[in-house]
Design a protein around this motif. Structure first.
Motif, PDB file in Angstrom:
ATOM      1  N   ASN A   1       0.795  -1.216   0.000  1.00 59.28           N
ATOM      2  CA  ASN A   1       0.000   0.000   0.000  1.00 59.28           C
ATOM      3  C   ASN A   1       0.828   1.266   0.000  1.00 59.28           C
ATOM      4  O   ASN A   1       0.598   2.176  -0.761  1.00 59.28           O
ATOM      5  N   GLY A   2       1.769   1.302   0.949  1.00 61.82           N
ATOM      6  CA  GLY A   2       2.499   2.546   1.152  1.00 61.82           C
ATOM      7  C   GLY A   2       3.737   2.293   1.984  1.00 61.82           C
ATOM      8  O   GLY A   2       4.499   1.360   1.719  1.00 61.82           O
ATOM      9  N   GLY A   3       3.875   3.087   3.038  1.00 61.41           N
ATOM     10  CA  GLY A   3       5.105   3.121   3.823  1.00 61.41           C
ATOM     11  C   GLY A   3       5.632   1.780   4.294  1.00 61.41           C
ATOM     12  O   GLY A   3       6.786   1.436   4.057  1.00 61.41           O
ATOM     13  N   LEU A   4       4.738   1.032   4.919  1.00 64.49           N
ATOM     14  CA  LEU A   4       5.191  -0.223   5.527  1.00 64.49           C
ATOM     15  C   LEU A   4       5.671  -1.235   4.480  1.00 64.49           C
ATOM     16  O   LEU A   4       6.652  -1.948   4.681  1.00 64.49           O
TER      17      LEU A   4
ATOM     18  N   ARG B   1       6.761  -0.394   1.362  1.00 68.02           N
ATOM     19  CA  ARG B   1       7.960   0.091   0.682  1.00 68.02           C
ATOM     20  C   ARG B   1       9.182  -0.061   1.593  1.00 68.02           C
ATOM     21  O   ARG B   1      10.276  -0.361   1.145  1.00 68.02           O
ATOM     22  N   LEU B   2       8.974   0.124   2.892  1.00 62.98           N
ATOM     23  CA  LEU B   2      10.073  -0.070   3.844  1.00 62.98           C
ATOM     24  C   LEU B   2      10.600  -1.506   3.730  1.00 62.98           C
ATOM     25  O   LEU B   2      11.808  -1.745   3.701  1.00 62.98           O
ATOM     26  N   ALA B   3       9.676  -2.461   3.635  1.00 65.81           N
ATOM     27  CA  ALA B   3      10.079  -3.864   3.528  1.00 65.81           C
ATOM     28  C   ALA B   3      10.955  -4.070   2.291  1.00 65.81           C
ATOM     29  O   ALA B   3      11.949  -4.809   2.323  1.00 65.81           O
TER      30      ALA B   3
ATOM     31  N   ASN C   1      -5.725  -1.052   2.014  1.00 69.16           N
ATOM     32  CA  ASN C   1      -5.804  -0.187   3.186  1.00 69.16           C
ATOM     33  C   ASN C   1      -4.435   0.186   3.712  1.00 69.16           C
ATOM     34  O   ASN C   1      -3.598  -0.675   3.927  1.00 69.16           O
ATOM     35  N   ASP C   2      -4.274   1.456   3.943  1.00 70.72           N
ATOM     36  CA  ASP C   2      -3.037   1.957   4.524  1.00 70.72           C
ATOM     37  C   ASP C   2      -3.385   2.523   5.899  1.00 70.72           C
ATOM     38  O   ASP C   2      -4.347   3.277   6.021  1.00 70.72           O
ATOM     39  N   ASN C   3      -2.625   2.136   6.903  1.00 74.11           N
ATOM     40  CA  ASN C   3      -2.903   2.639   8.249  1.00 74.11           C
ATOM     41  C   ASN C   3      -4.358   2.400   8.667  1.00 74.11           C
ATOM     42  O   ASN C   3      -4.963   3.233   9.330  1.00 74.11           O
TER      43      ASN C   3
ATOM     44  N   ASN D   1       6.132  -1.998  15.307  1.00 69.99           N
ATOM     45  CA  ASN D   1       4.892  -1.231  15.228  1.00 69.99           C
ATOM     46  C   ASN D   1       5.085  -0.072  14.239  1.00 69.99           C
ATOM     47  O   ASN D   1       6.086   0.628  14.296  1.00 69.99           O
ATOM     48  N   HIS D   2       4.121   0.098  13.335  1.00 67.28           N
ATOM     49  CA  HIS D   2       4.266   1.133  12.299  1.00 67.28           C
ATOM     50  C   HIS D   2       3.265   2.262  12.384  1.00 67.28           C
ATOM     51  O   HIS D   2       3.240   3.129  11.519  1.00 67.28           O
ATOM     52  N   THR D   3       2.388   2.215  13.357  1.00 67.51           N
ATOM     53  CA  THR D   3       1.401   3.295  13.403  1.00 67.51           C
ATOM     54  C   THR D   3       0.711   3.338  14.760  1.00 67.51           C
ATOM     55  O   THR D   3       0.575   2.312  15.425  1.00 67.51           O
ATOM     56  N   ILE D   4       0.283   4.544  15.139  1.00 62.90           N
ATOM     57  CA  ILE D   4      -0.526   4.631  16.358  1.00 62.90           C
ATOM     58  C   ILE D   4      -1.969   4.965  16.015  1.00 62.90           C
ATOM     59  O   ILE D   4      -2.788   5.224  16.892  1.00 62.90           O
TER      60      ILE D   4
ATOM     61  N   TYR E   1      -4.893  12.295   8.263  1.00 65.10           N
ATOM     62  CA  TYR E   1      -3.823  12.739   9.171  1.00 65.10           C
ATOM     63  C   TYR E   1      -2.598  13.253   8.419  1.00 65.10           C
ATOM     64  O   TYR E   1      -1.811  14.020   8.957  1.00 65.10           O
ATOM     65  N   LYS E   2      -2.468  12.876   7.165  1.00 66.82           N
ATOM     66  CA  LYS E   2      -1.332  13.367   6.370  1.00 66.82           C
ATOM     67  C   LYS E   2      -1.586  14.776   5.838  1.00 66.82           C
ATOM     68  O   LYS E   2      -0.700  15.443   5.336  1.00 66.82           O
ATOM     69  N   ARG E   3      -2.828  15.194   5.923  1.00 66.47           N
ATOM     70  CA  ARG E   3      -3.268  16.568   5.698  1.00 66.47           C
ATOM     71  C   ARG E   3      -3.011  17.128   4.294  1.00 66.47           C
ATOM     72  O   ARG E   3      -2.594  18.278   4.147  1.00 66.47           O
TER      73      ARG E   3
ATOM     74  N   GLU F   1       2.192  10.684  12.296  1.00 66.41           N
ATOM     75  CA  GLU F   1       2.989   9.955  11.304  1.00 66.41           C
ATOM     76  C   GLU F   1       4.111   9.236  12.040  1.00 66.41           C
ATOM     77  O   GLU F   1       4.992   9.868  12.608  1.00 66.41           O
ATOM     78  N   ALA F   2       4.071   7.907  12.014  1.00 70.18           N
ATOM     79  CA  ALA F   2       5.049   7.166  12.803  1.00 70.18           C
ATOM     80  C   ALA F   2       6.474   7.581  12.428  1.00 70.18           C
ATOM     81  O   ALA F   2       7.291   7.906  13.288  1.00 70.18           O
ATOM     82  N   SER F   3       6.774   7.570  11.158  1.00 68.22           N
ATOM     83  CA  SER F   3       8.093   7.996  10.733  1.00 68.22           C
ATOM     84  C   SER F   3       8.011   8.792   9.440  1.00 68.22           C
ATOM     85  O   SER F   3       8.382   9.949   9.358  1.00 68.22           O
ATOM     86  N   GLY F   4       7.459   8.131   8.403  1.00 71.58           N
ATOM     87  CA  GLY F   4       7.563   8.688   7.068  1.00 71.58           C
ATOM     88  C   GLY F   4       8.881   8.227   6.479  1.00 71.58           C
ATOM     89  O   GLY F   4       9.877   8.057   7.211  1.00 71.58           O
ATOM     90  N   THR F   5       8.864   7.976   5.188  1.00 74.56           N
ATOM     91  CA  THR F   5      10.111   7.626   4.496  1.00 74.56           C
ATOM     92  C   THR F   5      10.235   8.470   3.233  1.00 74.56           C
ATOM     93  O   THR F   5      11.338   8.716   2.753  1.00 74.56           O
TER      94      THR F   5
HETATM   95  C1  4GP Z   1       3.560   3.453   7.835  1.00 77.12           C
HETATM   96  C2  4GP Z   1       3.604   4.748   8.647  1.00 77.12           C
HETATM   97  O1  4GP Z   1       2.411   5.470   8.436  1.00 77.12           O
HETATM   98  C3  4GP Z   1       4.800   5.565   8.214  1.00 77.12           C
HETATM   99  O2  4GP Z   1       4.920   6.702   9.027  1.00 77.12           O
HETATM  100  C4  4GP Z   1       6.065   4.744   8.320  1.00 77.12           C
HETATM  101  O3  4GP Z   1       7.156   5.441   7.778  1.00 77.12           O
HETATM  102  C5  4GP Z   1       5.900   3.432   7.557  1.00 77.12           C
HETATM  103  O4  4GP Z   1       4.763   2.721   8.036  1.00 77.12           O
HETATM  104  C6  4GP Z   1       7.094   2.516   7.678  1.00 77.12           C
HETATM  105  O5  4GP Z   1       7.420   2.316   9.007  1.00 77.12           O
HETATM  106  N1  4GP Z   1       2.427   2.646   8.214  1.00 77.12           N
HETATM  107  C7  4GP Z   1       1.748   1.936   7.302  1.00 77.12           C
HETATM  108  C8  4GP Z   1       0.567   1.176   7.827  1.00 77.12           C
HETATM  109  O6  4GP Z   1       2.075   1.877   6.126  1.00 77.12           O
HETATM  110  O7  4GP Z   1      -0.161   0.597   7.001  1.00 77.12           O
HETATM  111  O8  4GP Z   1       0.370   1.185   9.045  1.00 77.12           O
END
Ligand code: 4GP
Length: 812
Positions: free
Chosen positions: A115-118, A120-122, A269-271, A355-358, A549-551, A648-652
């Motif tokens: 989806n997004g951050g999590l 792409r981080l992987a 779904n993202d977050n 954990n990637h999000t609150i 929340y990303k506004r 935003e947990a971190s953002g990349t």
């Molecule tokens: C994301 C966070 O929203 C983002 O801040 C963080 O950089 C990224 O994980 C990697 O840790 N969370 C998600 C999710 O993508 O689906 O919870």
């Protein structure tokens, strides 16, 4: 070690065209050429892959299994060639054959199994693991349809299925020999074995067979190849006459259906947690297959299952793979006959959780009913983990009901996956300093109090190989010419580029490269949006998933305000801006989709208004994904990182922009805080409430945006324009947005993301940007300093920390 051989590669390209398609180069389509080139590269890689694994085996190494529902890989071919350091040779050969690598790369589907951050981080982590030489498997699902393709029609988002496997994936390898059976449903029967031990036997279940497909992950310049293993499902019982005889007809049909649906599609779904039964099936499916295979692999070369944690670590990418804890327990208890205590100790030494999000809407909680029906044996184990855990809580906090309410795994009819993940793991990490602190102080406070030793921070990172070396070749070359190419595998070395920050020639060269990258993006925009944008204007970019929340809403409201100002004061001092936004909204996320429509409606009006002389342009990039991201980051002057502080947990993305020399306008949120620590106040534009202030307001039920609306004519005008047909004749369309800001919806907090509260401080930061950009030298200096200070944000650094502090892995 076998070197990449030019003659052989050339021969292979033509040979694969012949074998696969019975075509010559002249006759073949671009897609066929892409396939042939990919197979030729793969042929070389497979030898390295085999050698890597021989080496792993001979050294009896420890492996990390990175379990993730998402791997947002992006295109593979170009990146592989770069990591093989074969870029020049490949280009040469292709040119000799009358072919061009860049257009061949365009033929590749953009694998979007995330989806997004999590996700792409992987993908960045896999690149770093191979480059650093750590033994690893990425483990996930081979979704038939990845992240949907976003089409914009009439300004609205339309979702189109992403058939990424249409032409086949040349890089994958089916590994039938490692297939695993995964069981769902039925019931558990208990019996005593000969030694008087209880045995638990699942009966009357439905099976699917999990089939792994392996994709090679090539390290940069080191000949190391790890594996991304994604699982596909096939039916267990072939549909045969036997089944009819046994009266198993329905079961056979059901198993076939299950196998056909389980890997069909990625949840978009993202977050956010969707709570669909199929999603839980997907989770258990890939987890069970992964863990079974990992245990078998370990037992092929070792005798004592009790020492598996010495050779295996399971890293859980968010709570999605949390059933790992119970599945490993099941195998240890039921297949290896260990006692509960032994099994629990081993499990606890083997699993680790990130954990990637609150965001509360992302918390996975499964109804017990559903969970126990689908996974009856797993549920029994979770129940027992919970029972034993609560005894510990009770003895530590006698009579404290609140602790139980907060920490139990099973509570209120639900299975709470985060609690299971924390209790079952030896490590719990957040993804940026501030995020980890929020987890410790607020979200997971009770757990932190009980298990402080488990908690640690691992600030995210990104791979500079994809996001600078591959995505921004002009800047990459410029940097390497000036300071050498050590930065490719050691990003902190890029700090030497700071020596050129004040050198006027270097500043000009840097800005020329930025200009060229802006032209490249402007061409893309013209081709895809039909909008002409001026590369001399400031390129101000916000690309990421659409989320309140990303506004993105703050961004577009501010654009509306600027436009009002320009209309009112045509001669006001204003540096031309191109606002570029892009991102997908979850298919069912109504307000996020309305925001996309709003952006497009505002774009329509502003872009067509000749009275403002093109001083503002607004562009919405359709179908934002990894491949166009690689064009966007290099062209950005300004990076919009404007989430509500604490969310935003971190953002990349913030790191990718910085690496490419964009200046951040942002809140003190996620990794922005650490970017700020690196670059300092003079090289970043901060604004907005702090996370402490936000949390303080939240504690007291929010704030009243109506006061701002009533007392501030400018904001009032912008908000009224949402609903007076100024941008779109359908008055009702943006009603929900309007109401979300002013809290007219019943039972909903007004402006929960503090958009109006932060508006003026954002506007001020934006004004500073306009002013700062006029001083080209100073701007270039700041941009170069941003590049120079990006060293900390390499995923190589992140992975080194995981390897040393959590996984205890050794490099080969
Ligand atoms: C994301 C966070 O929203 C983002 O801040 C963080 O950089 C990224 O994980 C990697 O840790 N969370 C998600 C999710 O993508 O689906 O919870």
């Amino acid at each position: 070690m076998k070197e990449f051989n030019k003659t052989k590669f050339k021969y292979n390209v033509e040979n694969y065209l012949k074998i696969l398609f019975r075509k010559s180069i002249e006759e073949a389509s671009e897609q066929q050429i892409f396939q042939a080139v990919s197979y030729s590269i793969k042929e070389y890689i497979v030898d390295l892959w085999i050698e890597t694994h021989k080496e792993y085996e001979s050294r009896d190494v420890k492996f990390v299994y990175y379990l993730s529902m998402e791997f947002l890989m992006g295109r593979v071919l170009g990146n592989m060639i770069i990591n093989l350091k074969a870029d020049e040779t490949v280009r040469e050969v292709l040119e000799e054959l009358g072919l061009n690598l860049n257009s061949i790369e365009e033929e590749e589907a953009d694998p979007a199994l995330g989806n997004g951050g999590l996700g792409r981080l992987a993908a960045c982590f896999l690149d770093s693991l191979s480059t650093l030489g750590y033994p690893a498997y990425g483990c996930g699902i081979r979704y038939k349809y990845g992240m949907f393709e976003q089409k914009i029609e009439n300004g609205f988002q339309i979702e189109v299925p992403d058939n990424w496997l249409k032409y086949g994936n040349p890089f994958e390898m089916k590994r039938e020999e490692y297939a695993q059976e995964v069981k769902f449903g039925g019931y558990v029967r208990m019996e005593r074995d000969g030694e008087g031990r209880d045995k638990f036997i699942q009966e009357n279940y439905q099976s699917v067979i999990a089939i792994p497909y392996d994709i090679p992950i090539v390290g940069y310049g080191n000949h190391i190849v790890n594996t991304l293993r994604i699982w596909d499902a096939k039916e267990a019982n072939t549909f045969n006459l036997d089944s009819f005889d046994k009266g198993d007809y329905l079961k056979a049909v059901e198993e076939k259906n299950l196998a056909n649906t389980i890997c069909e599609v990625l949840y978009p779904n993202d977050n956010h947690y969707a709570g669909k039964e199929l999603r839980l099936k997907q989770q258990y499916f890939f987890v069970s297959a992964t863990i079974q295979r990992a245990v078998s692999k370990y037992m092929e070369n070792h005798k004592d299952i009790r020492k598996i944690h010495e050779k295996v670590c399971f890293q859980l990418n968010d709570t999605h793979p949390t059933v790992t804890v119970a599945e490993l327990m099941r195998i240890l208890l039921d297949d290896y006959n260990l006692s509960w205590e032994e099994a629990w100790e081993i499990t606890n030494k083997t699993c680790a959780y990130t954990n990637h999000t609150i965001m509360t809407e992302a918390l996975e909680k499964w109804p017990i009913d559903l969970f126990s029906k689908l996974l009856p044996r797993i549920y029994q184990i979770v129940d027992e983990i919970n029972r034993r855990f609560l005894l510990v809580v009770e003895s530590r906090y006698p009579g404290d009901k609140l602790k139980i309410k907060n920490m139990a795994i099973l509570y209120g009819g639900e299975v709470r996956m985060a609690n299971l993940a924390i209790i079952g793991s030896f490590s719990v990490n957040g993804v940026a300093k501030i995020h980890t602190e929020i987890l410790k102080e607020r979200e997971l406070k009770d757990f932190y109090e009980m298990y402080s030793e488990k908690f640690n921070n691992k600030t995210n990172g990104i791979t500079q190989r994809r996001f600078l070396l591959h995505g921004n070749p002009l800047l990459a070359e410029w940097i390497s010419k000036k300071i050498g190419d050590e930065w490719i595998t050691n990003l902190p070395a890029i700090k030497k580029i700071a020596d050129y920050a004040e050198d006027m020639t270097a500043q000009k060269e840097f800005m020329d490269i930025k200009y060229k990258n802006k032209i490249r993006l402007a061409d893309y925009i013209y081709k895809h949006n039909g909008i002409e944008v001026d590369p001399n204007s400031i390129f101000d970019v916000q690309v990421k998933r659409l989320h309140e929340y990303k506004r993105q809403l703050l961004n577009i409201l501010h654009i509306m305000h600027l436009y009002n100002q320009l209309k009112k004061y045509p001669d006001m001092d204003f540096y031309p801006r191109t606002f570029i936004l892009g991102g997908k909204a979850s298919a069912g996320y109504k307000i996020a989709k309305a925001i996309i429509k709003l952006i497009n409606s505002v774009a329509d009006v502003i872009n067509k208004d000749e009275s403002i002389n093109g001083k503002i342009k607004v562009v919405f990039i359709e179908n934002y994904r990894v491949s166009n991201a690689e064009l966007i980051f290099p062209a950005a002057d300004v990076s919009e990182q404007i989430s509500t502080a604490s969310k935003e947990a971190s953002g990349t993305g913030n790191m990718k922009f910085m690496l490419n020399g964009a200046l951040t306008v942002g809140t003190m949120d996620g990794a922005n805080v650490e970017i700020f620590e690196e670059v300092g106040e003079e090289n970043m534009f901060l604004f907005g409430l702090s996370s402490k202030e936000v949390m303080e307001y939240e504690l007291h039920g929010g704030y009243d945006p109506k006061e701002i609306y009533d007392s501030d004519a400018e904001i009032q005008l912008v908000l009224d324009q949402l609903i007076n047909g100024c941008y779109f004749p359908d008055h009702g369309l943006f009603n929900d947005i309007y109401k979300s800001l002013l809290g007219i919806h019943k039972n909903e907090k007004a402006d929960p993301y503090f958009i109006l509260k932060d508006f003026h401080s954002y506007e001020l930061a934006q004004r500073k940007i306009g002013k700062a950009y006029r001083d080209t030298g100073a701007w270039a200096k700041s941009a170069i300093i941003n590049v120079a200070k990006s060293g900390k944000f390499s995923s190589d650094r992140t992975i080194e920390e995981y390897a040393a502090e959590i996984w205890k892995l050794k490099k080969i």
